[in-house]
Write a protein that holds these residues in place. Structure first.
Motif, short mmCIF file in Angstrom:
data_model
loop_
_atom_site.label_atom_id
_atom_site.label_comp_id
_atom_site.label_asym_id
_atom_site.label_seq_id
_atom_site.Cartn_x
_atom_site.Cartn_y
_atom_site.Cartn_z
N ALA A 118 0.54 -1.20 -0.03
CA ALA A 118 0.07 0.07 -0.15
C ALA A 118 0.79 0.97 0.11
N TYR A 119 1.82 1.10 0.76
CA TYR A 119 2.73 2.42 0.86
C TYR A 119 3.50 2.65 -0.48
N LEU A 120 3.98 1.61 -1.00
CA LEU A 120 4.86 1.90 -2.24
C LEU A 120 3.92 1.88 -3.39
N GLY A 121 2.63 1.55 -3.46
CA GLY A 121 1.68 1.97 -4.41
C GLY A 121 1.20 3.35 -4.25
N LYS A 122 1.00 3.78 -3.13
CA LYS A 122 0.71 5.24 -2.97
C LYS A 122 1.82 6.22 -3.39
N ALA A 123 3.12 5.67 -3.47
CA ALA A 123 4.25 6.40 -3.95
C ALA A 123 4.47 6.11 -5.42
N GLY A 124 3.60 5.90 -6.08
CA GLY A 124 3.56 5.37 -7.48
C GLY A 124 4.49 4.54 -7.83
N LYS A 125 5.04 3.41 -7.02
CA LYS A 125 5.61 2.26 -7.54
C LYS A 125 4.66 1.21 -8.14
N ARG A 126 5.20 0.55 -9.11
CA ARG A 126 4.48 -0.73 -9.91
C ARG A 126 5.02 -2.08 -8.87
N VAL A 127 3.96 -2.39 -8.31
CA VAL A 127 4.23 -3.41 -7.24
C VAL A 127 3.39 -4.75 -7.48
N ILE A 138 -2.53 3.50 10.14
CA ILE A 138 -3.99 3.52 10.24
C ILE A 138 -4.32 4.79 9.42
N ASP A 139 -3.86 5.93 9.82
CA ASP A 139 -4.13 7.12 9.10
C ASP A 139 -3.48 7.38 7.97
N ASP A 140 -2.25 6.97 7.47
CA ASP A 140 -1.44 7.22 6.13
C ASP A 140 -2.34 6.21 5.18
N LEU A 141 -2.81 5.11 5.55
CA LEU A 141 -3.37 4.30 4.54
C LEU A 141 -5.04 4.33 4.68
N GLY A 142 -5.52 5.24 5.46
CA GLY A 142 -6.88 5.52 5.50
C GLY A 142 -7.74 4.03 5.65
N LEU A 143 -7.36 3.46 6.73
CA LEU A 143 -8.04 2.19 7.16
C LEU A 143 -9.08 2.38 8.10
N ASP A 144 -10.09 1.62 7.65
CA ASP A 144 -11.51 1.80 8.17
C ASP A 144 -11.49 0.51 9.22
N ILE A 145 -11.03 0.65 10.39
CA ILE A 145 -11.00 -0.47 11.53
C ILE A 145 -11.12 0.08 12.78
N VAL A 170 0.99 -8.22 14.96
CA VAL A 170 0.18 -7.56 14.11
C VAL A 170 0.37 -6.08 14.15
N SER A 171 1.60 -5.54 13.51
CA SER A 171 1.78 -4.15 13.58
C SER A 171 1.90 -3.41 12.47
N GLY A 172 2.47 -4.15 11.30
CA GLY A 172 2.59 -3.44 9.99
C GLY A 172 3.73 -2.66 9.92
N ILE A 173 4.70 -2.79 11.20
CA ILE A 173 5.77 -1.72 11.30
C ILE A 173 6.78 -2.34 10.20
N GLY A 174 7.00 -3.64 10.12
CA GLY A 174 8.03 -4.29 9.11
C GLY A 174 7.60 -3.83 7.77
N GLY A 175 6.54 -3.96 7.25
CA GLY A 175 6.26 -3.26 6.02
C GLY A 175 6.28 -1.89 5.76
N HIS A 176 5.93 -1.28 6.90
CA HIS A 176 6.11 0.40 6.74
C HIS A 176 7.80 0.35 6.57
#
Length: 558
Positions: free
Chosen positions: A23-32, A73-80, A542-548
Motif C-alpha cells: 500500500a505504501y509503495l503503491g501510493k508512492a507511484g511504484k509498480r508493485v 492506520i491514518d496514512d493508509l486510510g484504514l477503516d478499522i 500484528v503491527s505493520g511496522i516491518g512493512g512500513h
C-alpha cells in the motif's frame, strides 16, 4: 519458464506486513506485485470459520492488536475499529482457585482489594502500579521510534534517561527482567502475572542471560506507548481485509495461489501458480516470509533444515537452521535470533456459554473479559520451563485465555449470540517446538490438547468439555494447533509466531548503519532484498511496522 512482467518491487508473502508495504509503495507511484502462497491474503492475521457449518469467525492465529501504529492506520486510510477491554486480567490462585486476582482497569480500588484477597501484602498493589508507571516511561519514549530510522543503543538510552527512566533502562534492558520482578514482589501469583508478558511465544526463563524474555516483555508493553491490547471488531480478518483494500486502491497487484520457488538477489523471482512456472523481474524484492524461509528461496536446490532433529536431541534452539547456499549469503545475517523455536500450543473453542468458575466472587464476564491466566504463577512458569526443557509436557500447563466474543459479538451469527455462545482462544506457554516432530505430531497434538483442557478444568466449577458446541458433522468445536501445524499452515519455521527471536528495537552502537535498509532495520546480505515482515528488526505481532519500514527504506534509496 517465461518472464511476463517487470516491477519496481515484488513482495513475497501476503501477510499484513506485505500488504502494508504494498500500500505504501503503491501510493508512492511504484509498480508493485505481491505474491501469496495461500488462496487469500492475510497470512496469520486472518479470520476463519473454523468449525464446519457453524457461523463463528475466529482469529485463528493472531488474536489481538497492540503494535499497529495509528500513523499507519491514518496514512493508509484504514477503516478499522479497535475496542479496549475493561479488564486487564484475571488469575485464579493455583493454591486455592476459589479466589483470584482481577485487575480492573476502571476500578483501582477493586483491584487493590483483589490483591489482598489472594494474600498479597498491603504494598503489592502499589508496587504493581508503580512498576507499570515506570514501564511507561520507557515505552512512551521508545514507541515513536518504531516507525523511524533506528536509534543506536546509546541514543535510545539517552532518550529514556532524559525522560527520567535511567533506572528503568537498566532494569528492563541491561539486566534480566526476572530480577526486578522478584525484587519488588513477594506474592507468587502477582510475580507470575507480570512475568507472563515476557514468555508468550518465547521459550525462556525469567533470569536468562540472553535477555530474550526482556525483549519479549518490551514488545508486549510498547504498543502505543501504553501496552494496551485491543480487540479488532470483525476479527483479525477485518484488519487485513482493509489492508488488502488499501493496497489494491494504491495500484498494487495482489496474486494469490502463487508459491514462490526461487529468489535471485539480482532481481528475479520465480513462482508457481496452478500448473504454470512464472518468472518476474524487479528492482527491489521485499520478503514478508520468515528470514529462514527466504534463505531457502535464495538457496534453491539446497536442503534447509528447520532444525527439529537438533531440537529433539536437546541441542540449543539458536542456530539450528542450516542452509547450504551455492555462494549466496544469508538473508538473515542481520538478526542472529531468527532461528529460535516457537513455544506455544493454540486451542480454539466454541462453547454454548461461559463456564462457571470456582471463584464465586468474580463473574464470568469479568474473568473472561480480559486475559484469563491459568497456572501462571512465577514458580509454575519456571517449573513448566524445566519440564519442557527435559522433553516433557508441563503439568500443569500454563495457559492464557481470550474471549473475543465478549468484546466483539459480531464474530458470531445472530443465532449464536442469542443462544449465549462464546468463543475461547487458549494459548499454552512453555511448549517448545522441540517437543513436536513430523512423526509424533498427531500424538502430541492430542496430548497437548488434553493438557490444556486439564489446566483449564483445574480452575472451573464444571468440566469445560460439557460446554463444547458441535459442528455440522456432530464433532466437538475444538481446534488445536501445535508449532508444527503452524509451521505447515502459515510458513512460520519451528512455529515461531515472531518469525524467529525478537531483537531490540534499536541498533548496537557499533552497527553499520550506512544504508537506508540498515538504518530502517530491514537489511539482508543483499542490497536489493529487504525484510518487510516480522523477521525485520522491530517486526513481530500484528503491527505493520516491518512493512512500513521496508517501504520507507526503499523510497529513501531512490
Amino acid at each position: 519458464m517465461t518472464t511476463i512482467e517487470t516491477y519496481d518491487a515484488v513482495i513475497i508473502g501476503g501477510g499484513h506486513n506485505g500488504l502494508v508495504a504494498a500500500a505504501y509503495l503503491g501510493k508512492a507511484g511504484k509498480r508493485v506485485l505481491l505474491l501469496e502462497r495461500l488462496d487469500a491474503v492475510g497470512g496469520a492475521a486472518v479470520s476463519a470459520q473454523a468449525f464446519e457449518g457453524v457461523e463463528a469467525w475466529l482469529s485463528r492465529y493472531s488474536y489481538l492488536v497492540s503494535l499497529l501504529p495509528q500513523r499507519i492506520i491514518d496514512d493508509l486510510g484504514l477503516d478499522i475499529t479497535l475496542v479496549r477491554r475493561r479488564y486487564s486480567s484475571y488469575t485464579p490462585d493455583p493454591a486455592d482457585p476459589t479466589r483470584g486476582l482481577l485487575v480492573d482497569n476502571d476500578d483501582p480500588a477493586a483491584t487493590a482489594a483483589s490483591f489482598l484477597r489472594i494474600g498479597a501484602a498491603d504494598t503489592e498493589f502499589d508496587l504493581f502500579e508503580r512498576f507499570s508507571e515506570h514501564c511507561r516511561v520507557l515505552t512512551q519514549a521508545l514507541w515513536p521510534t518504531m516507525t523511524a530510522p533506528l536509534l543506536t543503543r546509546s541514543e535510545a538510552k539517552r532518550l529514556v534517561t532524559d525522560a527520567g527512566g535511567a533506572a528503568v533502562w537498566d532494569a528492563m534492558i541491561e539486566r534480566p527482567i526476572g530480577e526486578v520482578i522478584a525484587r519488588n514482589r513477594q506474592n507468587d501469583v502477582v510475580r507470575g502475572v507480570v512475568l507472563t508478558d515476557a514468555l508468550i511465544g518465547t521459550f525462556a526463563r525469567a533470569t536468562d542471560a540472553d535477555l530474550q524474555q526482556n525483549i519479549c516483555f518490551l514488545y508486549h508493553l510498547i504498543g502505543g506507548g501504553t501496552g494496551d491490547w485491543d480487540v479488532p471488531v470483525g476479527g483479525m480478518g477485518a484488519v487485513t481485509a482493509e489492508l488488502g483494500l488499501a493496497a489494491r486502491k494504491a495500484g498494487a497487484t495482489l496474486v494469490t495461489g502463487a508459491e514462490v520457488t526461487a529468489v535471485d538477489p539480482a532481481g528475479v523471482v520465480r513462482y508457481r501458480q496452478g500448473g504454470s512456472e512464472i518468472e518476474v523481474r524487479a528492482q527491489w524484492i521485499l520478503s514478508n516470509v520468515a528470514p529462514a524461509v527466504l534463505d531457502r528461496l535464495l538457496a534453491t536446490g539446497t536442503e534447509v533444515s528447520y532444525g527439529r532433529e537438533q531440537l529433539a536431541a536437546g541441542e540449543p534452539s539458536v542456530g539450528v537452521f542450516e542452509a547450504r547456499p551455492f555462494g549466496v549469503g544469508s538473508a538473515a545475517a542481520a538478526n542472529p535470533n531468527t532461528s529460535r523455536e516457537g513455544a506455544q500450543v493454540k486451542v480454539n473453542l466454541l462453547l454454548s456459554r461461559l463456564p462457571k468458575l470456582r471463584d464465586a466472587a468474580v463473574t464470568g464476564e469479568a474473568a473472561f473479559g480480559g486475559t484469563f491466566h491459568i497456572n501462571e504463577s512465577w514458580s509454575q512458569l519456571d517449573d513448566a520451563y524445566l519440564s519442557a526443557a527435559e522433553g516433557g509436557i508441563p503439568n500443569p500447563l500454563p495457559c492464557e485465555i481470550y474471549c473475543h466474543s465478549l468484546t466483539d459479538p459480531t464474530i458470531l451469527s445472530p443465532e449464536l449470540r442469542e443462544s449465549g455462545a462464546h468463543t475461547l482462544t487458549i494459548f499454552g506457554l512453555q511448549t517448545p517446538a522441540r517437543l513436536v516432530t513430523a512423526e509424533n505430531n498427531d500424538e502430541m497434538r492430542d496430548k497437548l490438547q488434553a493438557a490444556v483442557l486439564a489446566s483449564l478444568n483445574s480452575v472451573l466449577a464444571e468440566p469445560i468439555e460439557d460446554l463444547f458446541m458441535t459442528d455440522a458433522a456432530g464433532r466437538p468445536c475444538i481446534e488445536t494447533r501445535t508449532t508444527l501445524d503452524i509451521e505447515r499452515a502459515v510458513g512460520m519455521p519451528l512455529g515461531n509466531i515472531f518469525h524467529g527471536g525478537l531483537d531490540w528495537p534499536f541498533a548496537e552502537d557499533d552497527a553499520a548503519l550506512n544504508t537506508p535498509a540498515a538504518r530502517w532495520g530491514v537489511a539482508t546480505a543483499h542490497p536489493r532484498v529487504l525484510l518487510c515482515g516480522s523477521g525485520a528488526r522491530r517486526g513481530g505481532a500484528v503491527s505493520g511496522i516491518g512493512g512500513h519500514n521496508a517501504a520507507m527504506a526503499l523510497l529513501e534509496s531512490e
